[in-house]
Design a protein around this motif. Structure first.
Motif, PDB file in Angstrom:
ATOM      1  N   GLY A 113      -0.776  -8.747  -5.755  1.00 17.22           N
ATOM      2  CA  GLY A 113      -0.530 -10.092  -6.363  1.00 17.22           C
ATOM      3  C   GLY A 113       0.124  -9.567  -7.876  1.00 17.22           C
ATOM      4  N   GLY A 114       1.069  -8.256  -7.551  1.00 21.70           N
ATOM      5  CA  GLY A 114       1.497  -7.868  -8.827  1.00 21.70           C
ATOM      6  C   GLY A 114       0.837  -6.781  -9.669  1.00 21.70           C
ATOM      7  N   HIS A 115      -0.661  -6.736  -9.412  1.00 21.05           N
ATOM      8  CA  HIS A 115      -1.357  -5.801 -10.046  1.00 21.05           C
ATOM      9  C   HIS A 115      -1.577  -4.471  -9.345  1.00 21.05           C
ATOM     10  CE1 HIS A 115      -2.958  -9.164 -12.621  1.00 21.05           C
ATOM     11  NE2 HIS A 115      -2.838  -9.923 -11.375  1.00 21.05           N
ATOM     12  N   THR A 116      -0.896  -3.506 -10.226  1.00 17.99           N
ATOM     13  CA  THR A 116      -0.755  -2.165  -9.546  1.00 17.99           C
ATOM     14  C   THR A 116      -2.381  -1.601  -9.671  1.00 17.99           C
ATOM     15  OG1 THR A 116      -0.294  -1.177 -11.745  1.00 17.99           O
ATOM     16  CG2 THR A 116       1.565  -1.713 -10.282  1.00 17.99           C
ATOM     17  N   ASP A 117      -2.567  -0.722  -8.641  1.00 17.72           N
ATOM     18  CA  ASP A 117      -3.878   0.088  -8.600  1.00 17.72           C
ATOM     19  C   ASP A 117      -5.014  -0.699  -8.467  1.00 17.72           C
ATOM     20  OD1 ASP A 117      -2.463   2.530  -8.981  1.00 17.72           O
ATOM     21  OD2 ASP A 117      -2.790   2.619 -11.177  1.00 17.72           O
TER      22      ASP A 117
ATOM     23  N   GLN B 214       0.929  -1.124   0.073  1.00 19.49           N
ATOM     24  CA  GLN B 214      -0.061   0.009   0.108  1.00 19.49           C
ATOM     25  C   GLN B 214       0.839   1.383  -0.116  1.00 19.49           C
ATOM     26  OE1 GLN B 214      -2.401   1.599   3.679  1.00 19.49           O
ATOM     27  NE2 GLN B 214      -3.765   0.307   2.639  1.00 19.49           N
ATOM     28  N   PHE B 215       0.675   2.320  -0.732  1.00 20.95           N
ATOM     29  CA  PHE B 215       1.193   3.218  -1.161  1.00 20.95           C
ATOM     30  C   PHE B 215       0.646   4.477  -0.706  1.00 20.95           C
ATOM     31  CE2 PHE B 215       2.742   0.213  -4.497  1.00 20.95           C
ATOM     32  CZ  PHE B 215       4.191   0.451  -4.162  1.00 20.95           C
ATOM     33  N   LEU B 216       0.862   5.267   0.355  1.00 20.05           N
ATOM     34  CA  LEU B 216       0.339   6.290   1.050  1.00 20.05           C
ATOM     35  C   LEU B 216       1.095   7.632   0.591  1.00 20.05           C
ATOM     36  CD1 LEU B 216      -0.595   5.159   4.533  1.00 20.05           C
ATOM     37  CD2 LEU B 216      -1.987   4.993   2.303  1.00 20.05           C
ATOM     38  N   THR B 217       0.433   8.602  -0.283  1.00 19.67           N
ATOM     39  CA  THR B 217       1.196   9.719  -0.670  1.00 19.67           C
ATOM     40  C   THR B 217       0.745  10.968  -0.169  1.00 19.67           C
ATOM     41  OG1 THR B 217      -0.288  10.004  -2.393  1.00 19.67           O
ATOM     42  CG2 THR B 217       1.403   8.615  -2.811  1.00 19.67           C
ATOM     43  N   GLN B 218       1.675  12.137  -0.317  1.00 14.88           N
ATOM     44  CA  GLN B 218       1.719  13.362   0.526  1.00 14.88           C
ATOM     45  C   GLN B 218       0.490  14.031   0.194  1.00 14.88           C
ATOM     46  OE1 GLN B 218       4.146  14.173   2.933  1.00 14.88           O
ATOM     47  NE2 GLN B 218       2.403  15.503   3.581  1.00 14.88           N
ATOM     48  N   ASP B 219      -0.389  13.896  -0.895  1.00 16.12           N
ATOM     49  CA  ASP B 219      -1.129  14.510  -1.429  1.00 16.12           C
ATOM     50  C   ASP B 219      -2.810  13.845  -0.728  1.00 16.12           C
ATOM     51  OD1 ASP B 219      -1.519  12.287  -2.750  1.00 16.12           O
ATOM     52  OD2 ASP B 219      -1.451  13.027  -4.669  1.00 16.12           O
ATOM     53  N   GLY B 220      -2.384  12.792   0.210  1.00 16.17           N
ATOM     54  CA  GLY B 220      -3.797  12.086   0.789  1.00 16.17           C
ATOM     55  C   GLY B 220      -4.229  10.765  -0.064  1.00 16.17           C
TER      56      GLY B 220
END
Length: 228
Positions: free
Chosen positions: A162-166, A149-155
Motif C-alpha cells: 500500500g505504498g509503505h516501504t519496509d 516484494q524485493f528479494l536481494t542477493q544477500d538473502g
C-alpha cells in the motif's frame, strides 16, 4: 559437512499430517530430498544424518493452495513415500484450516523447515542465506493487491504494501520452487513459484523491473557544498 548438511533426516514420534484430513503418529524419514518412510517408527542408525525428537509436535507439508490450483494438479504435496520432502515441524497441534491457505508460524514454535534437500532450520540451528538464484532475486509484484516484494542477493527481503516501504522485512531461503521467509518480527511464512508467478500468503506476485519508484530503500540526494 556443516551442521545442517545431511543426506538423511529423521523426525521421530510426531503427529504427521499425511493429508489435509488425516493424521497419524510416527516418524518421517527423508533421504536426498525425498520422503522414504512415513508413519511407523524407524530403527535407523545414522552416521551422517539429522535426528529430531518431536514428541508433541506436528509435521505439516508446505502446501500453497493457489500455486497448486495454478498448476491444475490437485493436492499432490502431502506426506507420502516418494514425494518431495517439503515440510515444517511445529510445536503442538496445527488446525487443518491453517494448512495451504496461509501458514504463518511463530519462530518459537518452529522446530524444523525442510525444502527438499535443503534444511533451512533444524532443532534451533538456522542455515546461512546461501546464494539465491538469479531467478529469485529482484522485485515481485501483485499489482491488484498493491504489494511488491524485493528479494536481494544477500538473502534479505523487504515488502512494500500500500505504498509503505519496509512493511515486512527479514531473511529468506529459496530452493528450487520453494521459499521460506523468517520475518524480523519473529514469524515464518512460505511461498512457491508456479507458472511464472510467486504465490505467497494469498498474493500472486510476478517479476517486475525495479524502477526508482519501486526501490525499497530509496537513497537520499546528496547535498553539494553550495547547498544552504
Amino acid at each position: 559437512m556443516t551442521a545442517l548438511e545431511a543426506r538423511t533426516l529423521i523426525v521421530r514420534d510426531a503427529l504427521l499430517h499425511v493429508t489435509r484430513s488425516r493424521t497419524i503418529r510416527g516418524d518421517v524419514v527423508a533421504a536426498d530430498g525425498v520422503l522414504t518412510q512415513v508413519g511407523s517408527k524407524q530403527q535407523i542408525d545414522l552416521c551422517d544424518g539429522l535426528v529430531l525428537e518431536a514428541s508433541g509436535a506436528s509435521v505439516v507439508p508446505i502446501l500453497i493452495d493457489s500455486a497448486i490450483d495454478a498448476q491444475g494438479r490437485g493436492t499432490d504435496l502431502e506426506l507420502a513415500i516418494g514425494r518431495s520432502a517439503v515440510f515444517v515441524v511445529i510445536r503442538g497441534t496445527v488446525p487443518t484450516s491453517r494448512i495451504g491457505e496461509m501458514l504463518i508460524v511463530n519462530s518459537r514454535d518452529v522446530l524444523a523447515v525442510v525444502l527438499e534437500d535443503r534444511v533451512v532450520t533444524w532443532d534451533g540451528l538456522v542455515a546461512g542465506p546461501g546464494d539465491p538464484s538469479p531467478n529469485w532475486v529482484g522485485a515481485w509484484t501483485d499489482a491488484r493487491r498493491g504489494m511488491t516484494q524485493f528479494l536481494t542477493q544477500d538473502g534479505r527481503y523487504s515488502e512494500t504494501r500500500g505504498g509503505h516501504t519496509d512493511a515486512y522485512t527479514g531473511r529468506f531461503w529459496a530452493h528450487r520452487q520453494w521459499v521460506a521467509y523468517l520475518d524480523d518480527t519473529g514469524f515464518w511464512a512460505f511461498g512457491q513459484k508456479a507458472e511464472g508467478a510467486l504465490y505467497h500468503g494469498g498474493f500472486v506476485l510476478r517479476r517486475t523491473p525495479i524502477r526508482p519508484s519501486l526501490e525499497p530503500f530509496p537513497s537520499k540526494p546528496k547535498r553539494s557544498c553550495t547547498d544552504p
